[in-house]
Enzyme design. Structure first.
Site, PDB file in Angstrom:
ATOM      1  N   PHE A 149       0.805  -1.216   0.000  1.00 42.29           N
ATOM      2  CA  PHE A 149       0.000   0.000   0.000  1.00 42.29           C
ATOM      3  C   PHE A 149       0.838   1.266   0.000  1.00 42.29           C
ATOM      4  O   PHE A 149       0.375   2.326  -0.434  1.00 42.29           O
ATOM      5  CB  PHE A 149      -0.936   0.019   1.221  1.00 42.29           C
ATOM      6  CG  PHE A 149      -0.252   0.279   2.541  1.00 42.29           C
ATOM      7  CD1 PHE A 149       0.083   1.568   2.945  1.00 42.29           C
ATOM      8  CD2 PHE A 149       0.065  -0.773   3.391  1.00 42.29           C
ATOM      9  CE1 PHE A 149       0.717   1.804   4.152  1.00 42.29           C
ATOM     10  CE2 PHE A 149       0.700  -0.539   4.607  1.00 42.29           C
ATOM     11  CZ  PHE A 149       1.027   0.745   4.985  1.00 42.29           C
ATOM     12  N   LYS A 173      -1.236  -7.642  -8.535  1.00 44.32           N
ATOM     13  CA  LYS A 173      -2.171  -7.610  -7.416  1.00 44.32           C
ATOM     14  C   LYS A 173      -1.778  -6.443  -6.510  1.00 44.32           C
ATOM     15  O   LYS A 173      -0.918  -6.560  -5.658  1.00 44.32           O
ATOM     16  CB  LYS A 173      -2.119  -8.935  -6.641  1.00 44.32           C
ATOM     17  CG  LYS A 173      -3.423  -9.328  -5.926  1.00 44.32           C
ATOM     18  CD  LYS A 173      -3.898  -8.376  -4.865  1.00 44.32           C
ATOM     19  CE  LYS A 173      -3.021  -8.394  -3.639  1.00 44.32           C
ATOM     20  NZ  LYS A 173      -3.551  -7.459  -2.562  1.00 44.32           N
ATOM     21  N   GLU A 176      -5.324  -3.638  -1.687  1.00 40.34           N
ATOM     22  CA  GLU A 176      -6.738  -3.281  -1.720  1.00 40.34           C
ATOM     23  C   GLU A 176      -7.022  -1.966  -1.004  1.00 40.34           C
ATOM     24  O   GLU A 176      -8.122  -1.414  -1.116  1.00 40.34           O
ATOM     25  CB  GLU A 176      -7.581  -4.411  -1.120  1.00 40.34           C
ATOM     26  CG  GLU A 176      -7.382  -4.674   0.358  1.00 40.34           C
ATOM     27  CD  GLU A 176      -6.194  -5.579   0.662  1.00 40.34           C
ATOM     28  OE1 GLU A 176      -6.127  -6.101   1.790  1.00 40.34           O
ATOM     29  OE2 GLU A 176      -5.333  -5.756  -0.235  1.00 40.34           O
ATOM     30  N   CYS A 281       9.709   1.730   3.204  1.00 39.68           N
ATOM     31  CA  CYS A 281      10.634   0.685   3.617  1.00 39.68           C
ATOM     32  C   CYS A 281      12.050   1.216   3.728  1.00 39.68           C
ATOM     33  O   CYS A 281      12.913   0.581   4.326  1.00 39.68           O
ATOM     34  CB  CYS A 281      10.580  -0.493   2.650  1.00 39.68           C
ATOM     35  SG  CYS A 281      11.213  -0.120   1.006  1.00 39.68           S
ATOM     36  N   GLU A 381       9.517  -2.912  13.267  1.00 38.10           N
ATOM     37  CA  GLU A 381       9.316  -1.960  12.179  1.00 38.10           C
ATOM     38  C   GLU A 381       7.962  -1.277  12.407  1.00 38.10           C
ATOM     39  O   GLU A 381       6.904  -1.864  12.187  1.00 38.10           O
ATOM     40  CB  GLU A 381       9.326  -2.649  10.811  1.00 38.10           C
ATOM     41  CG  GLU A 381       9.191  -1.657   9.669  1.00 38.10           C
ATOM     42  CD  GLU A 381       9.086  -2.316   8.309  1.00 38.10           C
ATOM     43  OE1 GLU A 381       9.473  -1.672   7.318  1.00 38.10           O
ATOM     44  OE2 GLU A 381       8.611  -3.462   8.235  1.00 38.10           O
TER      45      GLU A 381
END
Length: 496
Positions: A149, A173, A176, A281, A381
């Site tokens: 995301f 993919k 969502e 990240c 994290e």
């Protein structure tokens, strides 16, 4: 309510989904759309469409593929603001950051436009009498890209252009939580001349992911996400015979030596710690301060943090909301845990007054000092706007702290000491290193990826490794006998 659906066979899917998921505007908290979630039947349909398209696309000439890549590059640059607006509306990051994400993705598209050179094989003449050998790289077939995301345009652009340039069909993919940017790009691919079915966008959750990981028609999977899920994707995909590259989480450190320019460090720490609300990240979440650096640095960081404006990304703010209410609450929980563990909470982002709807998913920039390595705000994290300062006595102690961490994604050192920087570059056990650069994301012609628990699989993203991941090598040995050749020889073949 807006319906967001799959992109199959070059057009929006016309079926009916039994399950949907809400899509929110993080700056207002409002539900703006519903996205269809694929079941295994739709996964089969998507892979079937991609399989039919892959057969013809892999035979398309390099010239034909190059023309599509160049046309897509032009269209993406032309529509960059449209893609960025879709990102901001569903992820929440400010428009300038969303546009920067698209720009970095464009670099990979431009790199992939050089596919004619990147797919060249080798040739050796006369390896034996009258025998030549040459190598080729050929497409895998259907590959899957599972995107997170936090960068809904850049991560697909790390993988999809390279896979398509190499002759594969791709099933993307996306998350969502923010699916629309992928559909804007799918439309641009079609306008660029990409044949229907070569790119499929499949929306879904774990059911769709598992369907792709186990589907016999999928040859390879590229994934970016948290480490636990990356490990699961790698283990599940490889257990089903697939080639997998799974980029996981990170705990990125910035080591600051006493001789560093602390104004430069303060700027870098704020930029790298709070850009995209820390949902990167490559975000710096642990600043390792040597000696008395922290005493001199903390006031500088606080001064810069006080000037940041948190709010709606469409209003020219510096930092937007977090992606969902659940994620905001999770990050706020880490802040509470840090206080309970005894860290010094210098700036509390829970008290932020945002420039935006009060129902947005807000958490302001947060700064901790005197963080100990056993605290959860250091070990985990957090993936939010929380910067932790860890104090150490020496370069060696700081380097050992970084190398002891289970993650090895990105790191940076700030110093004017060339010898210390060179030693850090050589000895740090991390895949991407910055020297006086806080977010060392490589250019597209190098490859992106970490070490240790930040990467599962041997291949990094984009660059030459990306083209190797999405192809497989074949070596051909050829002999064309001259007319005088003849006779039978049953002996073991040897080179002569």
């Amino acid at each position: 309510m807006t319906r967001i659906t799959h992109w199959i066979d070059g057009r929006p899917w016309s079926g009916t989904s039994a399950r949907t998921a809400p899509v929110h505007d993080p700056a207002t908290g409002a539900m703006t759309a519903e996205v269809d979630l694929a079941d295994l039947t739709v996964v089969d349909q998507a892979v079937e469409s991609a399989t039919a398209a892959a057969s013809a696309w892999r035979r398309a000439s390099l010239t034909q593929r190059s023309r599509v890549l160049f046309a897509f590059r032009h269209l993406l640059a032309e529509h960059a603001e449209e893609v960025a607006a879709a990102i901001t509306a569903e992820h929440g990051k400010v428009l300038s950051d969303a546009l920067g994400e698209v720009t970095r993705g464009l670099e990979v598209v431009e790199f992939a436009c050089g596919l004619g050179h990147l797919l060249k094989g080798g040739h050796s003449e006369g390896v034996s009498t009258g025998v030549d050998v040459h190598s080729v790289r050929q497409a895998l077939g259907v590959v899957a890209v599972i995107s997170p995301f936090n960068v809904p345009a850049m991560v697909p652009l790390w993988f999809v252009p390279v896979a398509i340039a190499a002759g594969n069909a791709v099933v993307l993919k996306p998350s969502e939580k923010d699916p629309s940017a992928s559909l804007v790009m799918a439309r641009l691919w079609k306008e660029a001349g990409l044949p229907d079915g070569v790119l499929t966008v499949l929306h879904g959750d774990k059911e769709a992911v598992d369907g792709l990981l186990t589907h016999p028609g999928v040859s390879a999977v590229s994934f970016v996400g948290s480490t636990p899920i990356a490990r699961y994707v790698y283990e599940t995909g490889t257990a089903h015979g697939k080639r997998v590259q799974a980029l996981g989480g990170a705990k990125n450190h910035m080591l600051v030596l006493p001789d560093a320019d602390l104004d430069l460090v303060a700027d870098a720490a704020v930029n790298a710690g709070f850009g995209s609300a820390g949902e990167r990240c490559m975000a710096i979440s642990a600043l390792v301060a040597v000696g008395d650096v922290a005493d001199r640095l903390v006031p500088r960081i606080v001064e810069r943090m006080s000037a940041l404006r948190t709010g709606d990304g469409r209003r020219g703010c510096d930092m937007g909301p977090l992606v969902t209410a659940q994620h905001r609450d999770k990050v706020a929980g880490y802040v509470a845990a840090g206080v309970e563990a005894g860290a010094d909470l210098v700036v509390d982002g829970r008290l932020v007054e945002p420039d935006g709807d009060p129902n947005g998913f807000w958490l302001g920039p947060t700064l901790f000092d005197k963080v100990e390595p056993e605290m959860s705000i250091y070990t985990d994290e957090i993936f939010g706007p929380v910067l932790s300062i860890v104090r150490v006595d020496s370069f060696d102690e700081g380097l050992a702290l970084i190398n002891a961490n289970p993650y090895g994604n990105g790191t940076a050192i700030f110093t004017h000491d060339g010898g210390a920087a060179r030693r850090f570059e050589t000895e740090v056990e991390v895949g991407m290193v910055g020297i006086n650069v806080p977010i060392p994301v490589p250019m597209a012609y190098y490859s992106f990826g970490g070490w240790k628990s930040s990467l599962f699989g041997d291949s990094h993203a984009h660059g030459a490794e990306g083209f190797h991941f999405f192809t497989r090598g074949k070596v051909v040995t050829t002999r064309w006998p001259d007319p005088s050749h003849g006779g039978v020889d049953l002996g073991f073949p040897t080179h002569s």
